[in-house]
Scaffold this motif. Structure first.
Motif, PDB file in Angstrom:
ATOM      1  N   ILE B  92       0.835  -1.206   0.000  1.00  0.00           N
ATOM      2  CA  ILE B  92       0.000   0.000   0.000  1.00  0.00           C
ATOM      3  C   ILE B  92       0.872   1.259   0.000  1.00  0.00           C
ATOM      4  CG2 ILE B  92      -1.717   1.328   1.347  1.00  0.00           C
ATOM      5  CD1 ILE B  92      -2.884  -1.174   0.100  1.00  0.00           C
ATOM      6  N   LEU B  93       1.953   1.238   0.782  1.00  0.00           N
ATOM      7  CA  LEU B  93       2.839   2.412   0.831  1.00  0.00           C
ATOM      8  C   LEU B  93       3.496   2.652  -0.527  1.00  0.00           C
ATOM      9  CD1 LEU B  93       4.436   1.878   4.373  1.00  0.00           C
ATOM     10  CD2 LEU B  93       2.795   3.648   3.718  1.00  0.00           C
ATOM     11  N   GLY B  94       3.850   1.563  -1.227  1.00  0.00           N
ATOM     12  CA  GLY B  94       4.402   1.702  -2.576  1.00  0.00           C
ATOM     13  C   GLY B  94       3.367   2.316  -3.508  1.00  0.00           C
ATOM     14  N   PHE B  95       2.148   1.825  -3.396  1.00  0.00           N
ATOM     15  CA  PHE B  95       1.027   2.338  -4.191  1.00  0.00           C
ATOM     16  C   PHE B  95       0.839   3.842  -3.922  1.00  0.00           C
ATOM     17  CE2 PHE B  95      -3.295   3.224  -5.289  1.00  0.00           C
ATOM     18  CZ  PHE B  95      -3.660   2.314  -6.264  1.00  0.00           C
ATOM     19  N   ILE B  96       0.848   4.197  -2.631  1.00  0.00           N
ATOM     20  CA  ILE B  96       0.644   5.599  -2.232  1.00  0.00           C
ATOM     21  C   ILE B  96       1.756   6.492  -2.778  1.00  0.00           C
ATOM     22  CG2 ILE B  96       0.767   7.157  -0.214  1.00  0.00           C
ATOM     23  CD1 ILE B  96      -0.906   5.045   1.290  1.00  0.00           C
ATOM     24  N   MET B  97       2.996   6.002  -2.734  1.00  0.00           N
ATOM     25  CA  MET B  97       4.108   6.820  -3.246  1.00  0.00           C
ATOM     26  C   MET B  97       3.898   7.134  -4.734  1.00  0.00           C
ATOM     27  SD  MET B  97       7.659   5.761  -1.375  1.00  0.00           S
ATOM     28  CE  MET B  97       7.614   3.984  -1.315  1.00  0.00           C
ATOM     29  N   MET B  98       3.335   6.164  -5.479  1.00  0.00           N
ATOM     30  CA  MET B  98       3.092   6.420  -6.901  1.00  0.00           C
ATOM     31  C   MET B  98       1.953   7.416  -7.095  1.00  0.00           C
ATOM     32  SD  MET B  98       5.294   5.091  -8.835  1.00  0.00           S
ATOM     33  CE  MET B  98       4.783   4.811 -10.506  1.00  0.00           C
ATOM     34  N   ASN B 264       0.927  20.198  -5.689  1.00  0.00           N
ATOM     35  CA  ASN B 264       2.347  19.824  -5.704  1.00  0.00           C
ATOM     36  C   ASN B 264       2.822  19.546  -4.283  1.00  0.00           C
ATOM     37  OD1 ASN B 264       2.935  19.810  -8.453  1.00  0.00           O
ATOM     38  ND2 ASN B 264       3.229  22.039  -8.507  1.00  0.00           N
ATOM     39  N   ILE B 265       2.319  20.367  -3.352  1.00  0.00           N
ATOM     40  CA  ILE B 265       2.686  20.163  -1.944  1.00  0.00           C
ATOM     41  C   ILE B 265       2.079  18.866  -1.416  1.00  0.00           C
ATOM     42  CG2 ILE B 265       2.305  21.040   0.404  1.00  0.00           C
ATOM     43  CD1 ILE B 265       2.645  23.878  -0.736  1.00  0.00           C
ATOM     44  N   LEU B 266       0.771  18.676  -1.640  1.00  0.00           N
ATOM     45  CA  LEU B 266       0.104  17.494  -1.077  1.00  0.00           C
ATOM     46  C   LEU B 266       0.603  16.202  -1.727  1.00  0.00           C
ATOM     47  CD1 LEU B 266      -3.554  18.814  -0.638  1.00  0.00           C
ATOM     48  CD2 LEU B 266      -1.881  18.318   1.154  1.00  0.00           C
ATOM     49  N   GLY B 267       0.883  16.242  -3.028  1.00  0.00           N
ATOM     50  CA  GLY B 267       1.403  15.049  -3.720  1.00  0.00           C
ATOM     51  C   GLY B 267       2.716  14.614  -3.103  1.00  0.00           C
ATOM     52  N   MET B 268       3.644  15.562  -2.934  1.00  0.00           N
ATOM     53  CA  MET B 268       4.931  15.206  -2.359  1.00  0.00           C
ATOM     54  C   MET B 268       4.841  14.948  -0.859  1.00  0.00           C
ATOM     55  SD  MET B 268       6.855  14.643  -4.777  1.00  0.00           S
ATOM     56  CE  MET B 268       8.432  14.304  -4.022  1.00  0.00           C
ATOM     57  N   TYR B 269       3.827  15.532  -0.204  1.00  0.00           N
ATOM     58  CA  TYR B 269       3.599  15.229   1.214  1.00  0.00           C
ATOM     59  C   TYR B 269       3.322  13.732   1.366  1.00  0.00           C
ATOM     60  CZ  TYR B 269       1.574  15.396   5.911  1.00  0.00           C
ATOM     61  OH  TYR B 269       1.307  15.175   7.248  1.00  0.00           O
ATOM     62  N   ALA B 270       2.433  13.212   0.488  1.00  0.00           N
ATOM     63  CA  ALA B 270       2.098  11.779   0.531  1.00  0.00           C
ATOM     64  C   ALA B 270       3.343  10.938   0.286  1.00  0.00           C
ATOM     65  CB  ALA B 270       1.016  11.456  -0.507  1.00  0.00           C
ATOM     66  N   VAL B 271       4.175  11.354  -0.685  1.00  0.00           N
ATOM     67  CA  VAL B 271       5.380  10.579  -0.997  1.00  0.00           C
ATOM     68  C   VAL B 271       6.346  10.581   0.195  1.00  0.00           C
ATOM     69  CG1 VAL B 271       7.394  10.374  -2.519  1.00  0.00           C
ATOM     70  CG2 VAL B 271       5.195  11.083  -3.469  1.00  0.00           C
ATOM     71  N   GLY B 272       6.581  11.761   0.774  1.00  0.00           N
ATOM     72  CA  GLY B 272       7.516  11.860   1.894  1.00  0.00           C
ATOM     73  C   GLY B 272       7.047  11.064   3.104  1.00  0.00           C
ATOM     74  N   PHE B 273       5.781  11.183   3.416  1.00  0.00           N
ATOM     75  CA  PHE B 273       5.180  10.485   4.562  1.00  0.00           C
ATOM     76  C   PHE B 273       5.301   8.969   4.347  1.00  0.00           C
ATOM     77  CE2 PHE B 273       1.118  10.860   7.460  1.00  0.00           C
ATOM     78  CZ  PHE B 273       1.755  10.080   8.413  1.00  0.00           C
ATOM     79  N   ALA B 274       4.829   8.498   3.190  1.00  0.00           N
ATOM     80  CA  ALA B 274       4.846   7.052   2.912  1.00  0.00           C
ATOM     81  C   ALA B 274       6.284   6.527   2.859  1.00  0.00           C
ATOM     82  CB  ALA B 274       4.126   6.754   1.599  1.00  0.00           C
ATOM     83  N   VAL B 300       7.874  -2.406  -4.307  1.00  0.00           N
ATOM     84  CA  VAL B 300       8.081  -2.091  -5.726  1.00  0.00           C
ATOM     85  C   VAL B 300       6.892  -2.593  -6.555  1.00  0.00           C
ATOM     86  CG1 VAL B 300       9.529  -2.580  -7.747  1.00  0.00           C
ATOM     87  CG2 VAL B 300      10.596  -1.999  -5.566  1.00  0.00           C
ATOM     88  N   LEU B 301       6.384  -3.782  -6.218  1.00  0.00           N
ATOM     89  CA  LEU B 301       5.194  -4.277  -6.928  1.00  0.00           C
ATOM     90  C   LEU B 301       4.023  -3.316  -6.708  1.00  0.00           C
ATOM     91  CD1 LEU B 301       5.316  -8.133  -6.237  1.00  0.00           C
ATOM     92  CD2 LEU B 301       5.908  -6.927  -8.349  1.00  0.00           C
ATOM     93  N   GLY B 302       3.912  -2.793  -5.485  1.00  0.00           N
ATOM     94  CA  GLY B 302       2.871  -1.799  -5.193  1.00  0.00           C
ATOM     95  C   GLY B 302       3.039  -0.567  -6.062  1.00  0.00           C
ATOM     96  N   MET B 303       4.299  -0.201  -6.330  1.00  0.00           N
ATOM     97  CA  MET B 303       4.553   0.963  -7.189  1.00  0.00           C
ATOM     98  C   MET B 303       4.148   0.665  -8.634  1.00  0.00           C
ATOM     99  SD  MET B 303       7.932   2.902  -5.758  1.00  0.00           S
ATOM    100  CE  MET B 303       9.176   1.664  -5.824  1.00  0.00           C
ATOM    101  N   PHE B 304       4.423  -0.556  -9.105  1.00  0.00           N
ATOM    102  CA  PHE B 304       4.015  -0.929 -10.469  1.00  0.00           C
ATOM    103  C   PHE B 304       2.488  -0.866 -10.605  1.00  0.00           C
ATOM    104  CE2 PHE B 304       8.247  -2.368 -11.517  1.00  0.00           C
ATOM    105  CZ  PHE B 304       8.272  -2.332 -12.905  1.00  0.00           C
ATOM    106  N   VAL B 305       1.797  -1.477  -9.645  1.00  0.00           N
ATOM    107  CA  VAL B 305       0.334  -1.480  -9.694  1.00  0.00           C
ATOM    108  C   VAL B 305      -0.193  -0.051  -9.554  1.00  0.00           C
ATOM    109  CG1 VAL B 305      -1.758  -2.288  -8.524  1.00  0.00           C
ATOM    110  CG2 VAL B 305       0.167  -3.846  -8.847  1.00  0.00           C
TER     111      VAL B 305
END
Lengths: 67, 359
Positions: B92-98, B264-274, B300-305
């Protein structure tokens, strides 16, 4: 002596546990880690705190005695 | 060679920066060079997990990074097959980072590349990224943990590097995979340059433990600047390249970027947090996968999906072009907020086992 079993924990948890234990006033800490990265991080961190680590390999993990 | 001194860490970052310069010079989209999120999305497109015609190309850099880390960690005996630290939460965290990365349009690595080209939107993104990391650090201080990973069957950690190598062979020897005829997916360096560049990047990133989230995290958490060194060095190399080549343009108009600041802030907020919760940014997940972590491989699979779903269901933002103003989509905004909510739930529900400390 306080013993921290940090094996298999993601970074930076092993380091945080050591930092917290030092802050709580523990003079001697035994830490178990099983990977190179947390071992290096902990060594570097405690050096900055004026402490030394005695590291030996026990089976598949490292046993660090910090004092 | 040990990579613990600040100088060596910076040198590793310089080499990674030079690789990025070479990749951009040989044909990769200039301020994308070696973006992990973009390249996973393109690779998901090549595997037909998503069908956006302009975003399909099996990126050899992704293969190179993982296989490079795999190779060097075997050489240094750091390779260790580990698994079992909440793999599905990591998925899920991989998914969220994407989701976050594609709302912003880039992983933390590309954010730094965009900053080095003068893209002010990326500096806005950095604010969100740092806040996300700070939130993750707060959770760590409150005892957040995804639990232990345990040593597992040797082969488990080797699956992902070998699978990617196999896909690479198929990409070269067959026409099974989709490949863009135009757009971002069609812009790429020759395969051999991409692959060697990826390998070099993977090896250096493994040695320096380069992590875009970790760099900022350590500054906040323990006031240690070591992990920031390779990132700073990479930034400087790219900055020099951009200034010399005339790519540097200090403005809000940059290719494949948008200027919706709050997103842009919220998108990268999610990436940094995850990324802090997962123990590393998207690049670091690739490296950890190479060193035998099945948990990172699941991330990484989460990131692909995640990359595939972001394109298939219109969550990804569009870049501003001379013809049209780009930006987020309504679905992307909802997904971004949802991703942040899920991060908060994960961060404050999963606590460290008390048995870790014995008195």
């Amino acid at each position: 002596m306080i013993e921290i079993d940090a094996r298999g924990l993601s970074c930076p948890e092993p380091l945080m546990l050591v930092a917290d234990a030092l802050k709580a006033g523990n003079d001697t800490i035994k830490v178990l880690v099983d990977e190179e990265v947390p071992k290096l991080n902990i060594e570097k961190f405690i050096k900055g705190k004026g402490k030394k680590a005695n590291v030996k390999t026990v089976g598949e993990h490292y046993e660090m005695i910090i004092e | 060679m040990s990579f613990s001194s600040k100088k060596a860490l910076a040198l590793g970052g310089v080499i990674c920066g030079l690789v990025a310069v070479l990749l951009a010079y040989f044909g990769n989209p200039a301020n994308m060079a070696i973006c992990v999120a973009c390249f996973i999305r393109d690779s998901a497109g090549a595997l037909k997990m998503q069908q956006v015609p302009a975003l399909q190309y099996f990126r050899p850099e992704i293969v190179g990074i993982v296989v490079g880390a795999f190779f060097i960690s075997i050489c240094t005996k750091e390779y260790k097959s580990m698994s079992g630290s909440s793999p599905m939460i990591r998925f899920i965290l991989g998914f969220i980072m994407m989701v976050g990365a594609l709302v912003f349009l880039g992983c933390p690595l590309r954010m730094v590349l965009r900053m080095s080209a003068g893209d002010l939107n990326a500096y806005i993104g950095l604010i969100g990224f740092a806040l996300g990391i700070a939130t993750g650090v707060f959770a760590l201080r409150k005892g957040f943990s995804l639990g232990r990973a345990y040593e597992t069957h040797k082969a488990s950690g080797a699956i992902m590097p070998l699978l990617l190598a196999l896909l690479m062979i198929l990409a070269v020897t067959t026409t099974l995979f989709a490949a863009s005829k135009e757009g971002v997916g069609s812009m790429h360096a020759p395969i051999i340059v991409s692959l060697l560049g990826g390998l070099a990047f993977g090896i250096m990133a493994q040695r320096t433990r380069m992590c875009f989230a970790g760099g900022i995290r350590d500054v906040i958490l323990i006031k240690n600047f070591d992990l920031l060194m390779p990132v700073a060095a990479l930034f400087v190399v790219m900055l020099i390249y951009n200034i010399v080549s005339g790519n540097f343009n200090f403005s809000f108009t940059a290719p494949i970027a948008h200027s919706q600041h709050i997103w842009n802030i919220l998108g990268m907020y999610a990436v940094g947090f995850a990324a802090v919760l997962a123990g590393g940014c998207p690049l670091r997940q690739l490296i950890l996968t190479g060193t035998g972590s099945s948990d990172a491989a699941v991330t990484v699979l989460g990131m692909f999906v995640g990359g595939a779903i972001c394109q298939n269901f219109g969550l990804a933002s569009s870049g501003t072009t001379p013809q049209a103003v780009g930006g987020t989509t309504p679905a992307g905004r909802v997904a971004c907020i949802g991703a942040i909510v899920v991060c908060f739930i994960i961060a404050f529900v999963d606590k460290r086992d008390k048995g870790v400390i014995k008195k």
